[in-house]
Write a protein that holds these residues in place. Structure first.
Motif, PDB file in Angstrom:
ATOM      1  N   LYS A 131      53.158  10.936  15.848  1.00  0.00           N
ATOM      2  CA  LYS A 131      54.219  10.259  16.507  1.00  0.00           C
ATOM      3  C   LYS A 131      54.477  10.954  18.079  1.00  0.00           C
ATOM      4  N   ILE A 132      54.243  12.296  17.876  1.00  0.00           N
ATOM      5  CA  ILE A 132      54.347  13.167  19.085  1.00  0.00           C
ATOM      6  C   ILE A 132      53.008  13.265  19.981  1.00  0.00           C
ATOM      7  N   GLU A 133      52.981  12.804  21.181  1.00  0.00           N
ATOM      8  CA  GLU A 133      51.870  12.731  22.019  1.00  0.00           C
ATOM      9  C   GLU A 133      51.567  14.166  22.638  1.00  0.00           C
ATOM     10  N   ALA A 134      51.025  15.104  21.789  1.00  0.00           N
ATOM     11  CA  ALA A 134      50.713  16.285  22.266  1.00  0.00           C
ATOM     12  C   ALA A 134      49.339  16.170  23.051  1.00  0.00           C
ATOM     13  N   ASP A 135      49.172  17.229  24.055  1.00  0.00           N
ATOM     14  CA  ASP A 135      47.928  17.296  25.005  1.00  0.00           C
ATOM     15  C   ASP A 135      46.876  17.826  23.993  1.00  0.00           C
ATOM     16  N   GLN A 136      47.251  18.706  23.106  1.00  0.00           N
ATOM     17  CA  GLN A 136      46.514  19.563  22.313  1.00  0.00           C
ATOM     18  C   GLN A 136      47.043  20.076  21.080  1.00  0.00           C
ATOM     19  N   ILE A 137      46.618  19.976  20.014  1.00  0.00           N
ATOM     20  CA  ILE A 137      47.024  20.338  18.681  1.00  0.00           C
ATOM     21  C   ILE A 137      46.214  21.614  18.390  1.00  0.00           C
ATOM     22  N   VAL A 138      46.987  22.717  17.833  1.00  0.00           N
ATOM     23  CA  VAL A 138      46.167  24.083  17.582  1.00  0.00           C
ATOM     24  C   VAL A 138      46.869  23.940  15.903  1.00  0.00           C
ATOM     25  N   GLN A 139      45.729  24.143  15.100  1.00  0.00           N
ATOM     26  CA  GLN A 139      46.283  24.251  13.684  1.00  0.00           C
ATOM     27  C   GLN A 139      45.745  25.516  13.141  1.00  0.00           C
ATOM     28  N   ILE A 140      46.821  26.008  12.557  1.00  0.00           N
ATOM     29  CA  ILE A 140      46.665  27.500  11.727  1.00  0.00           C
ATOM     30  C   ILE A 140      46.790  27.558  10.361  1.00  0.00           C
ATOM     31  N   GLU A 141      45.953  28.330   9.720  1.00  0.00           N
ATOM     32  CA  GLU A 141      46.339  28.476   8.145  1.00  0.00           C
ATOM     33  C   GLU A 141      45.640  29.636   7.747  1.00  0.00           C
ATOM     34  N   SER A 142      46.611  30.549   7.265  1.00  0.00           N
ATOM     35  CA  SER A 142      46.369  31.733   6.511  1.00  0.00           C
ATOM     36  C   SER A 142      46.183  32.592   7.768  1.00  0.00           C
ATOM     37  N   GLY A 143      47.018  32.727   8.981  1.00  0.00           N
ATOM     38  CA  GLY A 143      46.661  33.590  10.283  1.00  0.00           C
ATOM     39  C   GLY A 143      45.495  33.606  10.680  1.00  0.00           C
ATOM     40  N   GLU A 144      44.973  32.267  10.607  1.00  0.00           N
ATOM     41  CA  GLU A 144      43.666  31.872  11.490  1.00  0.00           C
ATOM     42  C   GLU A 144      43.647  30.658  12.158  1.00  0.00           C
ATOM     43  N   ILE A 145      43.302  30.551  13.139  1.00  0.00           N
ATOM     44  CA  ILE A 145      42.972  29.176  13.994  1.00  0.00           C
ATOM     45  C   ILE A 145      41.776  28.524  13.369  1.00  0.00           C
ATOM     46  N   PHE A 146      42.019  27.273  12.793  1.00  0.00           N
ATOM     47  CA  PHE A 146      40.724  26.758  12.305  1.00  0.00           C
ATOM     48  C   PHE A 146      40.604  25.092  13.033  1.00  0.00           C
ATOM     49  N   ASN A 147      41.412  24.964  14.021  1.00  0.00           N
ATOM     50  CA  ASN A 147      41.017  23.751  14.637  1.00  0.00           C
ATOM     51  C   ASN A 147      41.846  23.843  15.886  1.00  0.00           C
ATOM     52  N   ALA A 148      41.455  23.504  17.212  1.00  0.00           N
ATOM     53  CA  ALA A 148      42.270  23.475  18.216  1.00  0.00           C
ATOM     54  C   ALA A 148      41.489  22.447  19.053  1.00  0.00           C
ATOM     55  N   SER A 149      42.440  20.964  19.116  1.00  0.00           N
ATOM     56  CA  SER A 149      41.564  19.941  19.505  1.00  0.00           C
ATOM     57  C   SER A 149      42.524  19.397  20.604  1.00  0.00           C
ATOM     58  N   VAL A 150      41.910  18.985  21.979  1.00  0.00           N
ATOM     59  CA  VAL A 150      42.450  18.481  22.885  1.00  0.00           C
ATOM     60  C   VAL A 150      42.467  16.862  22.900  1.00  0.00           C
ATOM     61  N   MET A 151      43.590  16.387  22.682  1.00  0.00           N
ATOM     62  CA  MET A 151      43.845  15.086  22.642  1.00  0.00           C
ATOM     63  C   MET A 151      43.425  14.114  23.709  1.00  0.00           C
ATOM     64  N   ALA A 152      43.149  12.751  23.545  1.00  0.00           N
ATOM     65  CA  ALA A 152      42.563  11.844  24.724  1.00  0.00           C
ATOM     66  C   ALA A 152      43.856  11.859  25.534  1.00  0.00           C
ATOM     67  N   ALA A 153      43.625  11.243  26.764  1.00  0.00           N
ATOM     68  CA  ALA A 153      44.603  11.249  27.774  1.00  0.00           C
ATOM     69  C   ALA A 153      45.342   9.932  27.285  1.00  0.00           C
ATOM     70  N   HIS A 154      46.816  10.031  27.442  1.00  0.00           N
ATOM     71  CA  HIS A 154      47.474   9.069  27.062  1.00  0.00           C
ATOM     72  C   HIS A 154      48.294   8.502  28.466  1.00  0.00           C
TER      73      HIS A 154
END
Length: 216
Positions: free
Chosen positions: A193-216
């Motif tokens: 529901k929150i239109e972030a420009d990018q999402i950085v996902q972290i698990e166990s102290g490590e970045i496992f995904n950093a995705s730039v969202m499509a323009a809105h």
């Protein structure tokens, strides 16, 4: 722009690094969501940003300058944080919001309250901004307390606004009104529901995904 470059930090060596050589960017003027389960390292990243900890390895830079070059007082003057649990004092609504900036005018109070859509609620009260908030803000709902906290944060005119699980009471159109700021949303899950420009996902102290969202 804030950049984490191979940053590592360890609370307890017996448990391994809290964050392990993480790299990601918080772009200026955009909304970044940092998401991950409890214990994933989000709080450590937040505390590194607030200069409560210093990196053991790597570097955090702000527009290319090492964050450690700033005094903590100067850096925190550029940052505002709103959390899920807002600390309120037993005083008036105005005095609670002015904790963000003591010399703010009533017009400025109205403006930040309008942005977070609590102004109508306040003006409908018999005493308006002079309404006593009550011990721990219990005279107000959780959502209203969150919006008061967010209004306080916006009153600081921050360069970086950190929302620590503080968006649950705000709908997307409200969030859009503050998108001109550099915003970091810290959440235990990615909220579509929150239109972030990018999402950085972290698990166990490590970045496992950093995705730039499509323009809105």
């Amino acid at each position: 722009q804030i950049r984490f470059d191979n940053v590592a930090f360890t609370h307890d060596p017996r448990r391994g690094p809290s964050v392990s050589r993480i790299s990601f960017t918080i772009p200026a003027g955009q909304t970044t969501m940092l998401s991950g389960p409890s214990g994933s390292g989000k709080t450590t990243i937040l505390n590194l940003l607030l200069r409560l900890y210093e990196p053991e390895e790597g570097m955090i830079t702000v527009d290319g300058q090492n964050l450690s070059d700033f005094t903590r007082k100067h850096w925190l003057s550029r940052v505002a944080i709103a959390g899920q649990d807002i600390e309120l004092i037993d005083s008036t609504i105005a005095e609670n919001i002015r904790l963000g900036r003591q010399n703010a005018t009533e017009e400025e109070l109205c403006e930040v309250c309008r942005i977070v859509e609590i102004l109508d609620n306040i003006q409908a009260l018999p005493d308006g901004f002079e309404t006593k908030i009550g011990a721990a803000g219990l005279n107000f709902s959780g959502g209203q307390r969150q919006r008061i906290g967010l209004a306080r944060a916006l009153l600081c005119r921050p360069d970086l606004l950190i929302l620590d699980e503080a968006m649950s009471a705000l709908e997307p159109e409200r969030e859009d009104r503050i998108r001109r700021l550099t915003i970091l949303i810290v959440s235990h899950r990615s909220n579509p529901k929150i239109e972030a420009d990018q999402i950085v996902q972290i698990e166990s102290g490590e970045i496992f995904n950093a995705s730039v969202m499509a323009a809105h």
